[in-house]
Design a protein around this motif. Sequence first.
Motif, PDB file in Angstrom:
ATOM      1  N   LEU A   1       0.881  -1.100  -0.062  1.00 31.26           N
ATOM      2  CA  LEU A   1      -0.105  -0.059  -0.091  1.00 31.26           C
ATOM      3  C   LEU A   1       0.825   1.527   0.025  1.00 31.26           C
ATOM      4  O   LEU A   1       0.600   2.291  -0.793  1.00 31.26           O
ATOM      5  N   ASP A   2       2.069   1.395   0.868  1.00 31.17           N
ATOM      6  CA  ASP A   2       2.855   2.454   0.722  1.00 31.17           C
ATOM      7  C   ASP A   2       3.518   2.889  -0.581  1.00 31.17           C
ATOM      8  O   ASP A   2       3.777   3.765  -0.943  1.00 31.17           O
TER       9      ASP A   2
ATOM     10  N   VAL B   1      -0.662   6.128  -7.449  1.00 37.75           N
ATOM     11  CA  VAL B   1      -1.969   6.149  -8.136  1.00 37.75           C
ATOM     12  C   VAL B   1      -2.985   6.993  -7.581  1.00 37.75           C
ATOM     13  O   VAL B   1      -4.155   7.186  -8.191  1.00 37.75           O
ATOM     14  N   ALA B   2      -2.831   7.617  -6.513  1.00 40.96           N
ATOM     15  CA  ALA B   2      -3.818   8.288  -5.631  1.00 40.96           C
ATOM     16  C   ALA B   2      -4.433   9.557  -6.586  1.00 40.96           C
ATOM     17  O   ALA B   2      -5.389   9.825  -6.542  1.00 40.96           O
ATOM     18  N   ALA B   3      -3.445  10.112  -7.208  1.00 36.85           N
ATOM     19  CA  ALA B   3      -4.034  11.301  -8.027  1.00 36.85           C
ATOM     20  C   ALA B   3      -4.975  11.015  -9.230  1.00 36.85           C
ATOM     21  O   ALA B   3      -5.845  11.635  -9.673  1.00 36.85           O
TER      22      ALA B   3
ATOM     23  N   MET C   1      -7.279  -1.033   6.794  1.00 35.61           N
ATOM     24  CA  MET C   1      -7.361  -1.273   5.588  1.00 35.61           C
ATOM     25  C   MET C   1      -8.569  -0.419   4.987  1.00 35.61           C
ATOM     26  O   MET C   1      -8.245   0.167   3.765  1.00 35.61           O
ATOM     27  N   GLN C   2      -9.451  -0.282   5.505  1.00 32.32           N
ATOM     28  CA  GLN C   2     -10.551   0.442   4.969  1.00 32.32           C
ATOM     29  C   GLN C   2     -10.229   1.820   4.855  1.00 32.32           C
ATOM     30  O   GLN C   2     -10.634   2.591   3.879  1.00 32.32           O
TER      31      GLN C   2
ATOM     32  N   ALA D   1      -8.697   6.248   0.640  1.00 31.52           N
ATOM     33  CA  ALA D   1      -7.899   7.347   0.406  1.00 31.52           C
ATOM     34  C   ALA D   1      -7.446   7.135  -1.003  1.00 31.52           C
ATOM     35  O   ALA D   1      -7.026   8.110  -1.817  1.00 31.52           O
ATOM     36  N   TYR D   2      -7.284   6.150  -1.667  1.00 37.81           N
ATOM     37  CA  TYR D   2      -6.881   5.520  -2.981  1.00 37.81           C
ATOM     38  C   TYR D   2      -7.714   6.435  -4.104  1.00 37.81           C
ATOM     39  O   TYR D   2      -7.152   6.930  -4.953  1.00 37.81           O
TER      40      TYR D   2
END
Length: 142
Positions: free
Chosen positions: A63-64, A70-72, A96-97, A102-103
């Motif tokens: 995740l880090d 990919v967040a943007a 996890m949630q 935030a993704y």
Amino acid sequence: RFHPGAWPPTRVPPPLTSIPSGLLWAPARGAAEDGAELRLADGVAFCTPENFGYVSGGMKDFLDRTFYAVAAEQLNRAYALVVSAGNDGSGAVRQMQRILRAYPMREVSEPLVVRGLPQEQDLQHARELGAALSAGLARGIF
């Protein structure tokens, strides 16, 4: 980057030995730091053990490494979650949630929390969860 067989068995906590290592480490093994796998995926089934009330280090590393890549793009992928817990699993589920919102990613089912060593019925529930995720994606429901 994780490679098959590269994870020292001495670093895997005893409760994890009943989880097939291929399933457990697949998300981290195949993840490029640029998030290419997430861009290609329509949905993701995340499977993680609960370690001391949180997700595993391997999952957190995945995740880090992919978040900022990919967040943007606001991927908004469907996901399902399986947690293998020695405790109640609530800490790992919450973590996890929170991260996946935030993704952002969309939770499309209730998390499956397996407490203790997985039994055949737990494996059946996990298979059903994967089948439901796949069917929902194929039919455009998710």
